[in-house]
Design an enzyme around this catalytic site. Sequence first.
Site, PDB file in Angstrom:
ATOM      1  NE  ARG A 206      40.575  35.070  36.239  1.00  0.00           N
ATOM      2  CZ  ARG A 206      39.805  36.109  36.491  1.00  0.00           C
ATOM      3  NH1 ARG A 206      38.991  36.081  37.534  1.00  0.00           N
ATOM      4  NH2 ARG A 206      39.860  37.194  35.719  1.00  0.00           N
TER       5      ARG A 206
ATOM      6  NE  ARG B  40      42.185  42.524  33.985  1.00  0.00           N
ATOM      7  CZ  ARG B  40      41.119  42.457  34.774  1.00  0.00           C
ATOM      8  NH1 ARG B  40      41.115  43.119  35.904  1.00  0.00           N
ATOM      9  NH2 ARG B  40      40.074  41.748  34.424  1.00  0.00           N
TER      10      ARG B  40
ATOM     11  CG  MET C 197      38.683  45.113  30.056  1.00  0.00           C
ATOM     12  SD  MET C 197      40.023  44.656  31.188  1.00  0.00           S
ATOM     13  CE  MET C 197      40.980  43.569  30.133  1.00  0.00           C
TER      14      MET C 197
ATOM     15  NE  ARG D  95      33.309  40.375  34.981  1.00  0.00           N
ATOM     16  CZ  ARG D  95      33.215  39.594  36.049  1.00  0.00           C
ATOM     17  NH1 ARG D  95      33.226  38.291  35.914  1.00  0.00           N
ATOM     18  NH2 ARG D  95      33.110  40.118  37.251  1.00  0.00           N
TER      19      ARG D  95
ATOM     20  CB  THR E 124      36.841  44.057  40.481  1.00  0.00           C
ATOM     21  OG1 THR E 124      36.361  44.060  39.126  1.00  0.00           O
ATOM     22  CG2 THR E 124      35.744  44.594  41.381  1.00  0.00           C
ATOM     23  CB  ILE E 125      39.305  47.587  36.660  1.00  0.00           C
ATOM     24  CG1 ILE E 125      38.966  46.526  35.596  1.00  0.00           C
ATOM     25  CG2 ILE E 125      40.741  47.492  37.122  1.00  0.00           C
ATOM     26  CD1 ILE E 125      39.733  46.713  34.293  1.00  0.00           C
ATOM     27  CG  ASP E 126      35.068  44.405  35.529  1.00  0.00           C
ATOM     28  OD1 ASP E 126      35.868  45.007  34.774  1.00  0.00           O
ATOM     29  OD2 ASP E 126      34.923  43.176  35.535  1.00  0.00           O
TER      30      ASP E 126
ATOM     31  NE  ARG F 238      39.274  66.344   9.924  1.00  0.00           N
ATOM     32  CZ  ARG F 238      39.515  66.290   8.615  1.00  0.00           C
ATOM     33  NH1 ARG F 238      38.591  66.715   7.765  1.00  0.00           N
ATOM     34  NH2 ARG F 238      40.655  65.815   8.148  1.00  0.00           N
ATOM     35  CB  SER F 239      36.404  62.310  14.156  1.00  0.00           C
ATOM     36  OG  SER F 239      36.358  63.148  15.290  1.00  0.00           O
TER      37      SER F 239
ATOM     38  N   GLY G 263      40.943  38.782  38.745  1.00  0.00           N
ATOM     39  CA  GLY G 263      41.638  39.742  37.902  1.00  0.00           C
ATOM     40  C   GLY G 263      42.341  40.794  38.743  1.00  0.00           C
TER      41      GLY G 263
ATOM     42  CG  ASP H  52      31.599  38.177  41.217  1.00  0.00           C
ATOM     43  OD1 ASP H  52      32.738  37.835  40.819  1.00  0.00           O
ATOM     44  OD2 ASP H  52      30.620  38.252  40.464  1.00  0.00           O
TER      45      ASP H  52
ATOM     46  CG  ASP I  55      31.865  43.483  38.843  1.00  0.00           C
ATOM     47  OD1 ASP I  55      32.720  43.778  39.708  1.00  0.00           O
ATOM     48  OD2 ASP I  55      31.948  42.459  38.136  1.00  0.00           O
TER      49      ASP I  55
ATOM     50  CD  GLU J 210      35.318  42.921  29.014  1.00  0.00           C
ATOM     51  OE1 GLU J 210      36.318  42.566  28.381  1.00  0.00           O
ATOM     52  OE2 GLU J 210      35.265  42.929  30.260  1.00  0.00           O
TER      53      GLU J 210
ATOM     54  CG  HIS K  83      44.651  42.226  29.756  1.00  0.00           C
ATOM     55  ND1 HIS K  83      44.134  41.555  28.672  1.00  0.00           N
ATOM     56  CD2 HIS K  83      44.216  41.571  30.859  1.00  0.00           C
ATOM     57  CE1 HIS K  83      43.438  40.511  29.106  1.00  0.00           C
ATOM     58  NE2 HIS K  83      43.474  40.505  30.418  1.00  0.00           N
TER      59      HIS K  83
END
Length: 324
Positions: free
Chosen positions: A73, A253, A170, A172, A126-128, A214-215, A12, A104, A130, A222, A250
Amino acid sequence: MIKKIGILTSGGDSQGMNSAVSGVIKYAQAQGLETYIIKDGYLGLYNNWIEKVDSFFADGIISRGGTAAGSARFPEFQEEEIREKAIKNLKDKKIEALVVIGGDGSYKGAQRLSEMGINCIALPGTIDNDISSSEQTIGFDTALNIIVDSIDRIRDTSQSHSRCTIIEVMGRHCGDLALYGGIAGGADIVSIGGNPLSEEDIIEKVTKLKGIVRSVVVVVSEHLYDSVHELAKKVQEASGFETRASVLGHIQRGGKPTAMDRFRAFTMGIRAVELILDGKSGLALGNVGEEIVDYPILEALEIPRKSRKKLWTQFNNLNIRRIK
């Protein structure tokens, strides 16, 4: 003496990948090395999509989001004969070392190439967030800022119409984007991978907040629920709060990388070249504060993630007290 270095981005895309590529190119060129990008990651390595680039190319991409080298991929790279063809393509161009930027799965590909004689250094793109060998992965800071900005915007309309909004982000199974984003964005409820709330828990908490605020903003990682849109319907039916779901997708990203993502990525790129020139291979880079550290790739992949349970519990308890 190594004279040519290849660079690929895989998996990604994440903001800051281009900054890392730029750092590799500019430092390598300053050392008198030729630099090449491999288009579309391991797929391009197999198909010989290899292109020579220079510092002018690096100057043009440092501030851009995504990856100018492209990514794809390519699970077939696990097969040895596929990797052998990829290595032949490198050797035909006399490219002796490779910088791999990705998550990974990309790390595993770099490890296999190292075992087959190609000097590889891996960077955490990676944005995650992880990859536990790095406190912050390349792209995490930018994605986090996008999430916080989105929460701020969604809260404005939720407040205007007295709604509950469930925001899916996002990450994971790594809940850092949801947890950090939820806290920074002032969410009322956060559910993350590793510490997920059940649908019943979310319904109960929203119901208790009905009439007090109120909200309500709920941030979830995800893949925790079959459908956040269906969850929103259940929350509305049970709580009486008009409820909407928003999947950021997305958008997280894209966009220009933040200054910190650019800085971290660029300096990691420089360090990768230094290690290659020192004859090192099979290493993964990361950061501890401002320090760039390195680990053997397999060791980096085995480092357990730090638990976020204490932070998540503290945040959750703030809102429990609020609705008692």
